[in-house]
Write an enzyme that holds these catalytic residues in place. Structure first.
Site, PDB file in Angstrom:
ATOM      1  N   TRP A 156       0.957  -1.249  -0.126  1.00 25.81           N
ATOM      2  CA  TRP A 156       0.009  -0.031   0.155  1.00 25.81           C
ATOM      3  C   TRP A 156       0.612   1.155   0.037  1.00 25.81           C
ATOM      4  O   TRP A 156       0.311   2.304  -0.230  1.00 25.81           O
ATOM      5  CB  TRP A 156      -1.056  -0.026   1.274  1.00 25.81           C
ATOM      6  N   ASN A 157       2.128   1.165   0.389  1.00 25.06           N
ATOM      7  CA  ASN A 157       3.024   2.443   0.414  1.00 25.06           C
ATOM      8  C   ASN A 157       3.176   3.075  -0.987  1.00 25.06           C
ATOM      9  O   ASN A 157       3.310   4.357  -0.971  1.00 25.06           O
ATOM     10  CB  ASN A 157       4.292   2.064   1.296  1.00 25.06           C
ATOM     11  N   LYS A 180      -2.586  -9.167  -7.122  1.00 21.40           N
ATOM     12  CA  LYS A 180      -3.576  -9.060  -5.841  1.00 21.40           C
ATOM     13  C   LYS A 180      -2.874  -7.990  -5.139  1.00 21.40           C
ATOM     14  O   LYS A 180      -1.973  -7.828  -4.483  1.00 21.40           O
ATOM     15  CB  LYS A 180      -3.274 -10.343  -4.669  1.00 21.40           C
ATOM     16  N   PRO A 181      -3.558  -6.741  -5.150  1.00 18.15           N
ATOM     17  CA  PRO A 181      -3.163  -5.454  -4.810  1.00 18.15           C
ATOM     18  C   PRO A 181      -3.561  -5.539  -3.203  1.00 18.15           C
ATOM     19  O   PRO A 181      -4.319  -6.121  -2.891  1.00 18.15           O
ATOM     20  CB  PRO A 181      -4.319  -4.528  -5.577  1.00 18.15           C
ATOM     21  N   GLY A 235       6.977  -6.357   0.172  1.00 21.54           N
ATOM     22  CA  GLY A 235       6.298  -6.191   1.496  1.00 21.54           C
ATOM     23  C   GLY A 235       7.192  -6.625   2.593  1.00 21.54           C
ATOM     24  O   GLY A 235       8.388  -6.634   2.488  1.00 21.54           O
ATOM     25  N   SER A 236       6.917  -7.176   3.756  1.00 23.51           N
ATOM     26  CA  SER A 236       7.817  -7.342   4.935  1.00 23.51           C
ATOM     27  C   SER A 236       8.549  -8.453   4.750  1.00 23.51           C
ATOM     28  O   SER A 236       8.156  -9.609   3.891  1.00 23.51           O
ATOM     29  CB  SER A 236       6.579  -7.539   6.136  1.00 23.51           C
ATOM     30  N   GLU A 257      10.985  -8.191  -2.926  1.00 29.26           N
ATOM     31  CA  GLU A 257      11.731  -6.893  -2.236  1.00 29.26           C
ATOM     32  C   GLU A 257      11.037  -6.855  -0.942  1.00 29.26           C
ATOM     33  O   GLU A 257       9.973  -6.326  -0.910  1.00 29.26           O
ATOM     34  CB  GLU A 257      11.228  -5.713  -3.309  1.00 29.26           C
ATOM     35  N   CYS A 291      10.356   1.379   2.251  1.00 30.22           N
ATOM     36  CA  CYS A 291      11.344   0.286   2.744  1.00 30.22           C
ATOM     37  C   CYS A 291      12.831   0.666   2.699  1.00 30.22           C
ATOM     38  O   CYS A 291      13.778   0.110   3.059  1.00 30.22           O
ATOM     39  CB  CYS A 291      11.328  -0.808   1.652  1.00 30.22           C
ATOM     40  N   GLU A 388      12.489  -1.923  11.240  1.00 31.92           N
ATOM     41  CA  GLU A 388      12.399  -0.993  10.306  1.00 31.92           C
ATOM     42  C   GLU A 388      10.879  -0.250  11.044  1.00 31.92           C
ATOM     43  O   GLU A 388       9.990  -0.791  11.510  1.00 31.92           O
ATOM     44  CB  GLU A 388      11.441  -1.622   9.001  1.00 31.92           C
TER      45      GLU A 388
HETATM   46  C1  SIN Z   1       9.482   0.494  -1.253  1.00 29.67           C
HETATM   47  O1  SIN Z   1       9.307   1.057  -0.244  1.00 29.67           O
HETATM   48  O2  SIN Z   1       9.076  -0.651  -1.250  1.00 29.67           O
HETATM   49  C2  SIN Z   1       9.971   1.162  -2.661  1.00 29.67           C
HETATM   50  C3  SIN Z   1      10.348   2.459  -2.466  1.00 29.67           C
HETATM   51  C4  SIN Z   1      10.995   2.973  -3.659  1.00 29.67           C
HETATM   52  O3  SIN Z   1      10.920   2.439  -4.876  1.00 29.67           O
HETATM   53  O4  SIN Z   1      11.694   4.052  -3.744  1.00 29.67           O
END
Ligand code: SIN
Length: 483
Positions: A156-157, A180-181, A235-236, A257, A291, A388
Site C-alpha cells: 500500500w505504500n 493481488k493489490p 512487503g515485509s 523486495e 522500505c 524498520e
Molecule cells: C518501497 O518502499 O518498497 C519502494 C520504495 C522506492 O521505490 O523508492
C-alpha cells in the site's frame, strides 16, 4: 472520488477483461487514512475467483506469450501515455487511498509510469546468445522465453508504482499476470487496468483479485497453484518468507523486495547542508513509510549537535495534514497498527534514554497522524535500531570511528539500502564497498529510479527490479544444434 470525464474509479475485480463481483457478493470498505471516511467498496474475493483468474491468465498466455516484442512495446507505450495523461486523477486516487500529499501522489504516478515506458523499450531487447561450440558439428544458441503466468502481490505504500514495477517487465517479457493489490489501496490498481484496457492490452493479460479477509488463502493459492510460474512480492520480510515456503513446493521463480532498516551515516567531513537536506527527504518520504527510508541515523560526534539542531529545525516546519490540502507536506500513516508501531518505537527509545527534540506523539483524529519526530541519543539496543519503524521518526545515534559505525550499520539481518555522507574519496569507496546492502547512496539518495537495479541482500529479498529486471520474467533456453 475524482473529477475525470471518463471516470477511472472502478470498484470490481478483473478476470479475463470482465469487471466482476465476488461470487458471494461480499465486499470490503476502503477508507481514506486522512479522515477515516469510506472511499468505496471492492469485492471480497476468495480462492474460487483466484483459480478463475489464474485460468484466465493461463489461457491468455497462449496467445500473449507468442506476440512479438514490438507488438507488446506498442501497446505498453500507449498505456504509458494514458497513465501520464491521467496524472491528476491517478495522483488524486493515490492520495485519497494512501494519504500521501497530492504532489507526492502525482510524483508516484510518474515514477510508476516510468516502469511501463522503460520495460516497453526493454521488450524489444530480450536478446539471446550464440555461444561458440567446442564441437565441430554443433552450434549452441540461447533464447529467452516468458516464464508464463506471474502472480504479483503488492504493498500500500506505493499503490501504483510497485504494481507497474512488476507488471512492466512481466508484460514486456510476454507473461500474463494475476495481481493481488493490498486491501488498503486497491483503487490505483483498478484504475491502471482500466487504462490498460483503453490502451488495447488484451483481456486476460492483467487479472485482479481484491481481498482483505481471505488474503492468506488467496496468497496460498497463488503460491501453490502449479499454473503460476513466478511470484513477485513487495512487503515485509516475514510475509516474503512465508510466500517463499509456499512457492517452494512447485519450484516457482521468485522475486522478493522485502524489508529494510537503512543506516544513514554522516561522517565528520560531510557537507552538512547536503547531509541534512537529504536526511529530511530520505527519512520522511511518504511519512517514513518506504522500505528504503533512513531508519538509523549515525552522526559523527564532532558534528552531532549541529546536525541534530538543523534536522530538528527542518522537521518542525513540516505541515502535517490531509494530502489534498495544498499546504500539506506530510500525510497520515496508513492505519492504526502503523501508529501503534511508531508509538512503541518512540516510547521504547525514550525509556532507554533517548530525548525527544521534535514531535513524539500521535495527533488527535480523525485520521492516522503521528507528529514528525526527531529523537536524540537513541541507544543502540533500542527497537528503532533493530526493526524498520515505517513511520516519521528520525532516531539519531553518535559514533566516533569509521570502523565502529560500519559494524553498527551492518549489524542487521536485512540489507536493502544504506546511505552515507563524506567528502573523502577514499572513504567513499571503502564505505560503499563495506556496507552490506543492495543499494548504497554515497552523498546521494538517488536509488529509486527505473534505470538502476533495485533490491536487497541478506533478508531484504531476492532478485532485482527496474533496470535489467525483465530477466526475472524470462527463462533461458539452450538450443544445441547438430549441423
Ligand atoms: C518501497 O518502499 O518498497 C519502494 C520504495 C522506492 O521505490 O523508492
Amino acid at each position: 472520488m475524482v473529477s475525470s470525464k471518463a471516470c477511472l474509479v472502478k470498484s470490481q475485480g478483473v478476470i479475463n477483461g470482465k469487471w466482476i463481483e465476488a461470487k458471494d457478493g461480499k465486499t470490503f470498505a476502503v477508507t481514506n487514512p486522512s479522515n477515516g471516511e469510506i472511499l468505496g467498496h471492492v469485492p471480497e474475493m476468495s480462492v474460487a475467483e483466484t483459480k478463475e483468474a489464474i485460468e484466465a491468465a493461463a489461457q491468455t498466455f497462449k496467445t500473449w506469450g507468442k506476440t512479438t516484442a514490438k507488438y507488446r512495446h506498442d501497446l505498453m507505450k500507449k498505456w504509458y501515455d494514458l497513465i501520464i495523461a491521467n496524472n491528476d486523477d491517478l495522483g488524486t486516487i493515490i492520495t485519497l487511498e494512501n494519504g500521501k500529499s497530492l504532489a507526492m501522489g502525482k510524483g508516484e504516478n510518474e515514477y510508476g509510469a516510468s516502469f511501463i515506458e522503460w520495460f516497453a523499450e526493454e521488450a524489444v531487447r530480450t536478446y539471446g546468445e550464440v555461444i561458440p561450440s567446442p564441437l565441430p558439428n554443433s552450434r549452441s544458441v540461447v533464447i529467452k522465453q516468458p516464464v508464463g503466468v506471474v502472480a504479483a502481490l503488492t504493498p500500500w505504500n506505493f499503490p501504483s508504482a510497485m504494481i507497474t514495477r512488476k507488471l512492466g517487465p512481466a508484460l514486456a517479457a510476454g507473461c500474463t499476470v494475476v495481481l493481488k493489490p493490498p486491501p488498503e489501496t486497491p483503487f490505483s490498481a483498478l484504475a491502471l487496468v482500466e487504462l490498460a484496457n483503453r490502451a488495447g492490452i488484451p483481456d486476460g493479460v492483467i487479472n485482479i483479485v481484491t481481498t482483505l479477509e481471505n488474503v492468506r488463502e488467496v496468497a496460498a493459492e497463488l503460491c501453490e497453484n502449479k499454473i503460476v510460474k513466478k511470484i513477485t512480492f513487495t512487503g515485509s520480510t516475514n510475509v516474503a518468507k512465508q510466500l517463499y515456503k509456499l512457492a517452494a513446493g512447485t519450484m516457482k521463480k521468485v522475486s522478493f523486495e522485502a524489508g529494510g532498516n537503512a543506516p544513514f551515516i554522516v561522517f565528520d567531513d560531510a557537507d552538512l547542508d547536503e547531509a541534512v537536506a537529504v536526511a529530511v527527504l530520505c527519512k520522511f518520504r511518504t511519512s517514513g513509510q518506504t522500505c528504503v527510508c533512513a531508519n538509523r541515523i549515525y552522526v559523527h560526534q564532532s558534528i552531532y549537535a549541529e546536525f541534530a539542531a538543523r534536522l530538528a529545525e527542518k522537521v518542525s516546519a513540516f505541515k502535517v495534514g490531509d494530502g489534498l490540502d495544498s499546504q500539506t507536506t506530510h500525510g497520515p500513516l496508513i492505519h492504526e497498527r502503523a501508529i501503534k508501531k511508531v508509538e512503541q518505537h518512540v516510547q521504547d527509545a525514550v525509556k532507554l534514554g533517548a530525548s525527544v527534540l521534535v514531535g513524539g506523539s500521535r495527533l488527535d483524529g480523525p485520521g492516522h497522524f503521528f507528529q514528525p519526530t526527531v529523537l536524540a541519543d537513541v541507544p543502540t539496543n533500542a527497537l528503532l535500531n533493530d526493526e524498520e519503524t515505517f513511520g516519521p521518526v528520525a532516531g539519531l545515534i553518535q559514533f566516533q570511528t569509521e570502523e565502529e559505525v560500519i559494524a553498527l550499520a551492518n549489524n542487521s539481518d536485512v540489507g536493502l539500502a544504506g546511505y552515507f555522507f563524506s567528502r573523502d574519496v577514499k572513504r567513499v569507496w571503502r564505505v560503499a564497498e563495506a556496507l552490506e546492502v543492495g543499494m548504497v547512496g554515497a552523498n546521494s539518495m538517488a536509488i529509486s529510479q527505473v534505470y538502476v537495479p533495485f533490491g536487497g541482500v541478506k533478508e531484504s529479498g531476492l532478485g532485482r527490479e527496474g533496470s535489467h529486471g525483465i530477466q526475472e520474467y524470462l527463462n533461458t533456453k539452450l538450443i544445441a544444434f547438430g549441423v
